[in-house]
Motif scaffolding. Structure first.
Motif, short mmCIF file in Angstrom:
data_model
loop_
_atom_site.label_atom_id
_atom_site.label_comp_id
_atom_site.label_asym_id
_atom_site.label_seq_id
_atom_site.Cartn_x
_atom_site.Cartn_y
_atom_site.Cartn_z
N VAL A 155 0.83 -1.20 0.00
CA VAL A 155 0.00 0.00 0.00
C VAL A 155 0.87 1.26 0.00
O VAL A 155 0.61 2.22 -0.74
CB VAL A 155 -0.95 -0.01 1.22
N ILE A 156 1.90 1.28 0.83
CA ILE A 156 2.78 2.45 0.91
C ILE A 156 3.45 2.71 -0.43
O ILE A 156 3.56 3.85 -0.90
CB ILE A 156 3.83 2.27 2.03
N GLU A 157 3.90 1.64 -1.08
CA GLU A 157 4.56 1.79 -2.38
C GLU A 157 3.62 2.35 -3.44
O GLU A 157 4.00 3.21 -4.24
CB GLU A 157 5.11 0.43 -2.84
N VAL A 158 2.37 1.89 -3.44
CA VAL A 158 1.42 2.32 -4.46
C VAL A 158 0.97 3.76 -4.25
O VAL A 158 0.83 4.54 -5.20
CB VAL A 158 0.20 1.36 -4.47
N MET A 250 -5.13 9.22 4.37
CA MET A 250 -6.23 8.42 3.83
C MET A 250 -6.52 7.27 4.80
O MET A 250 -5.58 6.71 5.36
CB MET A 250 -5.90 7.82 2.45
N CYS A 251 -7.79 6.97 4.95
CA CYS A 251 -8.18 5.90 5.88
C CYS A 251 -9.38 5.17 5.29
O CYS A 251 -10.38 5.80 4.93
CB CYS A 251 -8.53 6.49 7.24
N ALA A 252 -9.27 3.86 5.14
CA ALA A 252 -10.35 3.04 4.56
C ALA A 252 -10.69 1.91 5.51
O ALA A 252 -9.82 1.38 6.21
CB ALA A 252 -9.93 2.50 3.20
N GLY A 262 -12.01 -2.88 11.31
CA GLY A 262 -10.73 -2.19 11.46
C GLY A 262 -10.55 -1.20 10.34
O GLY A 262 -11.45 -0.96 9.54
N VAL A 263 -9.34 -0.60 10.28
CA VAL A 263 -9.06 0.38 9.23
C VAL A 263 -7.66 0.18 8.68
O VAL A 263 -6.76 -0.34 9.36
CB VAL A 263 -9.21 1.83 9.75
N LEU A 264 -7.50 0.65 7.44
CA LEU A 264 -6.19 0.74 6.79
C LEU A 264 -5.88 2.23 6.69
O LEU A 264 -6.62 2.99 6.05
CB LEU A 264 -6.26 0.08 5.41
N TYR A 265 -4.80 2.66 7.32
CA TYR A 265 -4.49 4.08 7.49
C TYR A 265 -3.13 4.36 6.85
O TYR A 265 -2.14 3.69 7.16
CB TYR A 265 -4.47 4.40 8.98
N VAL A 266 -3.06 5.35 5.94
CA VAL A 266 -1.78 5.77 5.36
C VAL A 266 -1.69 7.29 5.46
O VAL A 266 -2.70 8.00 5.44
CB VAL A 266 -1.63 5.33 3.89
N GLY A 267 -0.46 7.79 5.59
CA GLY A 267 -0.29 9.23 5.72
C GLY A 267 1.09 9.68 5.31
O GLY A 267 2.04 8.90 5.22
N LEU A 280 -7.96 7.27 -3.24
CA LEU A 280 -8.83 6.78 -2.17
C LEU A 280 -9.66 5.60 -2.66
O LEU A 280 -9.88 4.63 -1.91
CB LEU A 280 -9.74 7.90 -1.68
N ASP A 281 -10.13 5.68 -3.91
CA ASP A 281 -10.87 4.55 -4.48
C ASP A 281 -10.00 3.30 -4.52
O ASP A 281 -10.45 2.19 -4.19
CB ASP A 281 -11.37 4.89 -5.88
N VAL A 282 -8.75 3.48 -4.95
CA VAL A 282 -7.82 2.35 -4.99
C VAL A 282 -7.62 1.77 -3.59
O VAL A 282 -7.66 0.56 -3.39
CB VAL A 282 -6.47 2.78 -5.61
N LEU A 283 -7.42 2.66 -2.60
CA LEU A 283 -7.20 2.20 -1.23
C LEU A 283 -8.42 1.46 -0.69
O LEU A 283 -8.30 0.43 -0.02
CB LEU A 283 -6.87 3.38 -0.33
#
Length: 634
Positions: A155-158, A250-252, A262-267, A280-283
């Motif tokens: 996820v971080i790479e994308v 972004m948080c999904a 739960g959530v997937l959180y990137v920043g 965000l759609d991709v995430l």
């Protein structure tokens, strides 16, 4: 991004993106892919993504499905497959090829993609390639924590994020009942994995995220994007945002069975406006697909733990190849251990399918004859005119077809153990010869008068009540006492309590490996149904049901229906008064039979008036009519 490309008879091809866990196809407008064409059902088929593969399944059994020209009801789709539903043709592709910048449209009109659109498409393509690679890793990773780390790295790479975190509810993706929510209505989520752009684990990551953003996603179940948290109207007053001076976030949500788990959180705290709606759609799609993989992985971990627990339990509840821990089986094991080292004759009794041969083999294995042969003969499976020859052998010319001399089972078992299964089926005339062989330890071949000495130990088994056979004149009393020096009675499976569940799990583990099936366990409903079933065929019946279910079931957990244990298969539950009455009736008739029909003696043994016995006999002779109507004397 995986796609289906439709080739209609008129007009250009149309592309459908497979971005959902379940995609339905058919003529009805409510389908995810709604089409028009001959041979299409209202809802014709569906495509399921299980985290690794796309599987095409029929919904309407009357509808035709062809995959690469072959009829299918279910198929795993691979890149390049040609699919036909009725008369409608598709091509399946794992990756959508983006249209080149400046390329003309198929109808000849100039149509171009902007650089932004192309970049978005390439980002989406890269994201789904990473998702595909991630699902491949599931096959090699055995622990959930490395799996979560691999997902965050992808996820971080994308997304170009600086850090990524996964937060899961404390009871997320478990088979147990969910914990009660906290006072504010939300369940607490804890950090399960945290990674940075260097693919390193982040220690003390709890202080690097916005609690308010995470709370918002957990409560609403909707993804959130914040381009500049310090300027965002919704979150700029949040203490965590102000303290951390967050920029792009972004948080999904992760969802399982309709619940946010739960959530997937990137920043990225250094770059503002890093993320956009397309990312965000991709995430979100990544999180929804990855949640299926996580659910499967956690279920697999739980099943592995169950298997380890079962192995540990079996160490305490296994006696050789025999499984059991109920008091009646412990008594069997106690007797077996004492008699095994002697040459004493043993009679094993019990209903069919209770494991009498296993007990006989265990007696042999623990005896001083373990290095000798263990020979089995089923007295009920051999024609009467051949059984003497099978037991004692014959010489050449002893009867028609005896073209050569041949030893019998007694001679073959010399120095070992002879197991006489279904001894109650042995004809009376052979019972005399068997008794003589057991007493004198010599046998005579058919057609020969020369005796042969044999050194064997005899273990016999029957599902008949030999005492009743003796009273009926079908079994010799002297042979019975010769065989029944020590009796081992095997209780039926329905009387062994939780043993039936342990045996069911052990059989499932054994046969799933033998048959190459991926069924991992039994649902709680199946376990309850197994315990309630009377199992008239005992362990043999249970084993056959499990084998059948393994072959026919497409799920990872067997249900009562897979085992043919629906509600109609459960034993009837009677009201307490009716149950007491039924028990008394059977008990009185049993004691009456023991007393050879002597009603006075039976009344004396039971401590009741003889007229009570007459009443039970009268009810047996004139049962109440169907529907539960009572007779006049009641």
């Amino acid at each position: 991004m995986p796609i289906l490309k439709w080739f209609p008879p008129l007009g250009p091809p149309r592309t459908f993106v497979l971005h959902k866990p379940v995609t339905t196809l058919g003529r009805a407008l409510g389908n995810d892919v709604a089409l028009a064409g001959d041979g299409l059902a209202e809802t014709h088929a569906q495509i399921l993504f299980d985290g690794r593969d796309f599987n095409l399944e029929e919904i309407d059994r009357q509808a035709d499905i062809l995959v690469n020209g072959k009829k299918k009801r279910r198929a795993r789709l691979v890149h390049g497959d040609r699919v036909t539903l009725g008369e409608v043709a598709f091509a399946f592709s794992m990756f959508d090829e983006p249209q080149k910048v400046g390329a003309p449209a198929t109808d000849g009109a100039p149509a171009t993609m902007t650089e932004t659109q192309l970049n978005v498409t390439n980002q989406q393509l890269a994201a789904f390639r990473k998702l595909y690679e991630f699902s491949e890793k599931l096959m090699t990773l055995t622990d959930i924590d490395p799996l979560l780390g691999a997902m965050l790295d992808a996820v971080i790479e994308v997304t170009g994020a600086e850090k990524g975190l996964i937060l899961l509810n404390d009871d997320a993706f478990t088979t147990t009942a969910p914990k009660a929510p906290e006072a504010n209505g939300a369940r607490r989520a804890s950090i399960r994995a945290a990674r940075n752009v260097k693919r390193e684990a982040v220690a003390e990551a709890g202080g690097a995220i916005s609690d308010s953003i995470v709370k918002k996603v957990l409560e609403t179940g909707r993804p959130v994007i914040v381009s500049d948290a310090l300027s965002d109207a919704q979150f700029k007053s949040s203490e965590s945002v102000l303290a951390l001076r967050l920029s792009s976030v972004m948080c999904a949500p992760f969802a399982s069975q309709g619940q946010v788990q739960g959530v997937l959180y990137v920043g990225n705290d250094r770059v503002k406006n890093l993320f956009d709606k397309a990312q965000l759609d991709v995430l979100s799609i990544f999180a929804s697909q990855a949640s299926l993989i996580l659910e499967n992985a956690m279920l697999l971990n739980a099943l592995r733990a169950d298997k380890e627990k079962l192995v540990a339990e079996l160490k305490d509840k296994r006696f050789g190849e025999i499984i059991g821990a109920c008091p009646s089986m412990m008594e069997v094991f106690r007797k077996l251990q004492k008699v095994a080292t002697t040459d004493i004759s043993v009679l094993i009794t019990g209903e069919t399918g209770t494991g009498k041969e296993l007990i006989a083999r265990e007696i042999h294995r623990r005896s001083n004859r373990v290095n000798g042969p263990f020979v089995v003969i089923n007295c009920g499976a051999i024609p009467e005119n051949l059984i003497e020859s099978e037991l004692f052998g014959h010489v050449r010319g002893a009867f028609t077809g005896a073209v050569a001399s041949r030893p019998g089972k007694f001679q073959v078992a010399n120095g070992g153990t002879l197991f006489l299964d279904e001894i109650g089926e042995l004809p009376l005339n052979l019972q005399v010869k068997l008794l003589r062989a057991l007493q004198e330890r010599v046998v005579f071949r058919v057609g020969e008068s020369k005796p042969e000495k044999v050194d064997i130990r005899v273990v016999a088994a029957t599902n008949r009540v030999l005492e009743e056979e003796i009273r009926a004149g079908r079994f010799r009393e002297d042979l019975y006492y010769r065989l029944n020096v020590v009796n081992l009675f095997l209780p039926p499976l329905r009387e062994r309590g939780d043993d039936v569940l342990i045996i069911a799990r052990a059989l499932l583990s054994k046969h799933s490996e033998e048959l190459g099936r991926h069924v991992q366990g039994l649902t709680p409903q199946a376990l309850a149904a197994i315990k309630k079933s009377p199992w008239p065929g005992n362990i043999r019946q249970l084993e056959n049901r499990i084998k059948k279910a393994l072959v026919l079931c497409d799920r990872t957990l067997l249900t009562p229906e897979d085992l043919d244990l629906g509600k109609e298969a459960e034993s009837l539950i009677l009201p307490l008064e009716k149950a007491k009455e039924e028990f008394q009736r059977k008990y009185v008739l049993d004691i009456l039979e023991r007393n050879n029909g002597n009603r006075t003696q039976t009344a004396r043994d039971l401590g009741v008036d003889p007229r009570t016995i007459f009443r039970y006999l009268e009810r047996e002779a004139n049962p109440p009519p169907p529907g539960g109507a009572k007779s006049a004397d009641e």
